[in-house]
Design an enzyme around this catalytic site. Structure first.
Site, PDB file in Angstrom:
ATOM      1  N   LYS A 193      60.435   8.290  14.252  1.00 22.40           N
ATOM      2  CA  LYS A 193      59.531   8.029  15.379  1.00 22.40           C
ATOM      3  C   LYS A 193      60.354   7.784  16.636  1.00 22.40           C
ATOM      4  O   LYS A 193      60.472   6.672  17.134  1.00 22.40           O
ATOM      5  CB  LYS A 193      58.631   6.839  15.055  1.00 22.40           C
ATOM      6  CG  LYS A 193      57.717   7.095  13.852  1.00 22.40           C
ATOM      7  CD  LYS A 193      56.933   5.857  13.460  1.00 22.40           C
ATOM      8  CE  LYS A 193      56.082   6.118  12.217  1.00 22.40           C
ATOM      9  NZ  LYS A 193      55.349   4.918  11.764  1.00 22.40           N
TER      10      LYS A 193
ATOM     11  N   LYS B 105      55.595  12.484   0.882  1.00 21.64           N
ATOM     12  CA  LYS B 105      54.615  11.510   1.355  1.00 21.64           C
ATOM     13  C   LYS B 105      53.218  11.864   0.840  1.00 21.64           C
ATOM     14  O   LYS B 105      53.039  12.835   0.090  1.00 21.64           O
ATOM     15  CB  LYS B 105      54.668  11.441   2.880  1.00 21.64           C
ATOM     16  CG  LYS B 105      56.079  11.141   3.415  1.00 21.64           C
ATOM     17  CD  LYS B 105      56.090  10.789   4.879  1.00 21.64           C
ATOM     18  CE  LYS B 105      55.568   9.386   5.085  1.00 21.64           C
ATOM     19  NZ  LYS B 105      55.703   8.946   6.496  1.00 21.64           N
TER      20      LYS B 105
ATOM     21  N   ARG C  53      69.584   7.353  38.318  1.00 19.47           N
ATOM     22  CA  ARG C  53      68.364   7.109  37.564  1.00 19.47           C
ATOM     23  C   ARG C  53      68.440   7.663  36.137  1.00 19.47           C
ATOM     24  O   ARG C  53      68.053   6.991  35.170  1.00 19.47           O
ATOM     25  CB  ARG C  53      67.162   7.714  38.285  1.00 19.47           C
ATOM     26  CG  ARG C  53      65.812   7.420  37.666  1.00 19.47           C
ATOM     27  CD  ARG C  53      65.437   5.951  37.817  1.00 19.47           C
ATOM     28  NE  ARG C  53      65.869   5.124  36.708  1.00 19.47           N
ATOM     29  CZ  ARG C  53      66.087   3.814  36.804  1.00 19.47           C
ATOM     30  NH1 ARG C  53      65.972   3.192  37.976  1.00 19.47           N
ATOM     31  NH2 ARG C  53      66.464   3.110  35.755  1.00 19.47           N
TER      32      ARG C  53
ATOM     33  N   GLU D 144      56.798   8.397  -1.587  1.00 20.24           N
ATOM     34  CA  GLU D 144      55.967   7.345  -1.009  1.00 20.24           C
ATOM     35  C   GLU D 144      54.867   6.956  -1.989  1.00 20.24           C
ATOM     36  O   GLU D 144      54.180   7.825  -2.548  1.00 20.24           O
ATOM     37  CB  GLU D 144      55.347   7.829   0.302  1.00 20.24           C
ATOM     38  CG  GLU D 144      54.395   6.842   0.953  1.00 20.24           C
ATOM     39  CD  GLU D 144      53.734   7.434   2.184  1.00 20.24           C
ATOM     40  OE1 GLU D 144      54.367   7.419   3.254  1.00 20.24           O
ATOM     41  OE2 GLU D 144      52.593   7.938   2.065  1.00 20.24           O
TER      42      GLU D 144
ATOM     43  N   ASP E 139      54.581   1.915   0.797  1.00 21.16           N
ATOM     44  CA  ASP E 139      53.891   2.094   2.075  1.00 21.16           C
ATOM     45  C   ASP E 139      52.782   1.066   2.274  1.00 21.16           C
ATOM     46  O   ASP E 139      51.837   0.978   1.484  1.00 21.16           O
ATOM     47  CB  ASP E 139      53.292   3.506   2.142  1.00 21.16           C
ATOM     48  CG  ASP E 139      52.662   3.797   3.489  1.00 21.16           C
ATOM     49  OD1 ASP E 139      53.274   3.444   4.509  1.00 21.16           O
ATOM     50  OD2 ASP E 139      51.552   4.353   3.514  1.00 21.16           O
TER      51      ASP E 139
END
Length: 587
Positions: A133, A165, A98, A195, A216
């Site tokens: 992410k 950012k 698994r 950004e 963005d």
């Protein structure tokens, strides 16, 4: 990829989570001494990634197991193909199964999704890149899978890149202040990416000296405007709301990078099963139980990549193809089954056309160890010695013979381009660098011809009959080429420094051809055209085209829906050339 010690730690943690103090089911069902083999089988088509990680799980749990990969990362694996086998203690195999599948299925899912995005952006300069992410603890595996799918990696973590950012900008008091502070505190080797959300912020970032700019959540018009404003002063990355439906329009704006969080944050795992194919020892199972278990798994290895044959240096003369192995590995494929093998023929294309006229089915492959009259385009001879290369032809029978009977000969070129894409992908599996396609029908490695393709079509009793002939230089050394070809031709052996399995190369090509044929039948020529453009180095280059007795010069601006060369000539016009021989002009 993680270093070995880190990968081992990750696997041990995953096994500890799943196994804990022991596998209760396996311990009460098995007697304990059973041994056997299990095969990992693709239940759908996908791009392979993580086969070594898959094996590492089993070997970490039980070092006495024997792991045999049957595929390479980055390859397209067809439905039904066996991509790996594990032999040894069945209790160990069942217990580690698994965790091994979880990691493999996720990585293959990421690689496959990445390949879809890469194909959508083909023909543009945009690179598909990942984000942070990722699943905690699995970032290295996730990013490795992106690479296998043909994408590129963004920064790995917070520590290896400066990305200012919106919240950084708000905290620092503006873009200019944030860039100034960062520039004064980082080494000169690090770049600063900023950004921005609108043209005003873009102008400020450019003035502040940003090295890269992240656009963005801009719409298509906003991205196009940003490209115009920037005018190639710094690379641009488009980010936010990147879907397969939108990606091509974004790429066509002229941005340099497109970051896609969906590659890793919402991936769908590939469907892979692990089935026991052989048992030995005292299992306590009945014959019926064992037969039922084996019935769910393929009886032969249908994958494209058996273990690589090792051994370098001089080639042995007269090395024979293992036809029994080839037929077993291609059984169940639509391309390569049936397979007709001949030690020597005049031309595999001529023989394939004869077999087609006698009713040979779609997907029939005619393979020869030697050709005495092999030919390429424009009547050129193809050097075809025995025991070194691959010479084969594929018979195709369109589902709608009536529709093909009305198709002009130029349309057959589409299949040549399909075969070119398949050949390029196959050669890259054995020689990852330097493989590119040259219009209209050659595949080069480091600028030298390694593969040629010749498609021929004619009207038969049952409709149109199409034959695709392919010649691949696999193990021919430079000294065996004719003197006039030694500087313009090459082989996998010459480029890699070692012998390659001709069986592996043929099976790999058949898998890629079958995949792209399915795309062609479903979605038409456009995906093939984009994939071809993504794999050529000719776009934008000045080329000289010889067709008939004429010579044209201009910039290679692409191919159209029939595969014709689009040549941008002096004066601003674009000429369409259906057939000819194009070479990139030096200087």
């Amino acid at each position: 990829m993680l270093p070995n010690y880190a990968l081992t730690d990750l696997i041990k943690a995953a096994l500890a989570e799943d196994v804990g103090v022991g596998d209760i089911t396996t311990s009460v069902v098995l007697a304990g001494g059973e041994t056997g083999t299990a095969a990992a089988t693709a239940k759908e088509g996908f791009v392979l990634s993580g086969v070594d990680v898959f094996g590492a799980v089993f070997l970490t749990f039980d070092p006495t197991l024997v792991f045999m990969p049957r595929g390479r990362d980055g390859h397209w694996i067809a439905k039904g193909a066996v991509l790996a086998e594990i032999s040894g203690s069945l209790a160990s195999i069942l217990t580690a199964e698994r965790v091994a599948l979880n990691l493999l299925q996720r990585m293959c899912g990421i690689a496959t999704m990445t390949r879809r995005f890469v194909d959508e952006a083909a023909g543009t300069k945009a690179r598909i890149i990942d984000t942070r992410k990722t699943v905690p603890g699995l970032r290295a595996l996730d990013k490795s899978a992106v690479l296998a799918g043909g994408g590129f990696n963004h920064r790995f973590a917070l520590y290896d890149g400066v990305l200012i950012k919106d919240n950084h900008i708000a905290a620092a008091g503006g873009i200019t202040a944030a860039v100034r502070r960062a520039r004064g505190r980082i080494p000169h080797t690090l770049k600063i990416e900023v950004e921005v959300k609108n043209p005003a912020e873009l102008e400020e970032a450019l003035h502040a000296g940003a090295d890269l700019i992240l656009l963005d959540n801009m719409d298509i018009a906003g991205l196009a405007e940003a490209v115009k404003i920037t005018a190639d002063r710094v690379p641009l990355e488009a980010s936010g709301n990147m879907t397969l439906e939108r990606i091509r329009k974004v790429a066509q704006t002229g941005v340099d990078f497109i970051s896609v969080g969906a590659l890793t944050h919402s991936v769908q795992a590939s469907d892979i099963s692990l089935n026991i194919t052989e048992t030995t020892g005292d299992s306590g199972w009945t014959g019926e139980d064992r037969e039922a278990t084996q019935g769910d798994a393929p009886s032969v290895n249908a994958t494209v990549n058996a273990p690589e044959k090792q051994g370098e240096g001089a080639l042995q003369a007269g090395e024979e193809l293992d036809i029994s192995l080839l037929k077993a590995r291609l059984r169940g494929f639509t391309i390569g089954s049936p397979l007709h093998y001949f030690e020597s023929v005049d031309s595999t294309n001529a023989l394939a056309l004869k077999l087609a006229s006698e009713g040979a089915p779609e997907g029939t492959v005619v393979l020869a160890d030697r050709q005495t009259a092999g030919r390429g385009r424009l009547g050129r001879a193809w050097q075809s010695p025995a025991g070194k290369n691959l010479y084969f032809s594929i018979i195709l029978r369109p589902e709608s013979a009536a529709s093909w009977s009305q198709m002009e000969m130029a349309k057959a070129a589409r299949i040549t381009f399909l075969a070119g894409v398949a050949a390029a992908e196959s050669l890259r599996a054995f020689c990852p660098d330097g493989v590119e396609i040259k219009w209209p029908n050659d595949v080069l490695i480091n600028g030298r011809k390694a593969c040629g393709i010749l498609s021929e079509m004619r009207a038969g009793k049952g409709g149109m009959e199409l034959v695709v002939g392919v010649g691949i230089n696999v193990n021919i050394p430079k000294d065996d080429f004719a003197v006039e070809h030694r500087e313009t031709a090459t082989s996998l052996f010459e480029e890699t420094g070692r012998k390659q399995s001709r069986e592996d190369v043929l099976c790999d090509f058949c898998v890629h051809f079958q995949r792209w044929q399915g795309v062609f039948l479903k979605d038409g020529f456009e995906p093939i055209r984009r994939a071809w453009l993504h794999r050529t180095d000719m776009v934008g280059k000045n080329v000289r085209v010889l067709f008939g007795k004429e010579i044209k010069e201009g910039a290679f601006s692409g191919i159209d829906d029939d595969g014709a060369l689009l040549l941008a000539v002096s004066g601003g016009g674009v000429e369409r050339i259906i057939a000819g021989d194009a070479t990139i002009m030096k200087g």
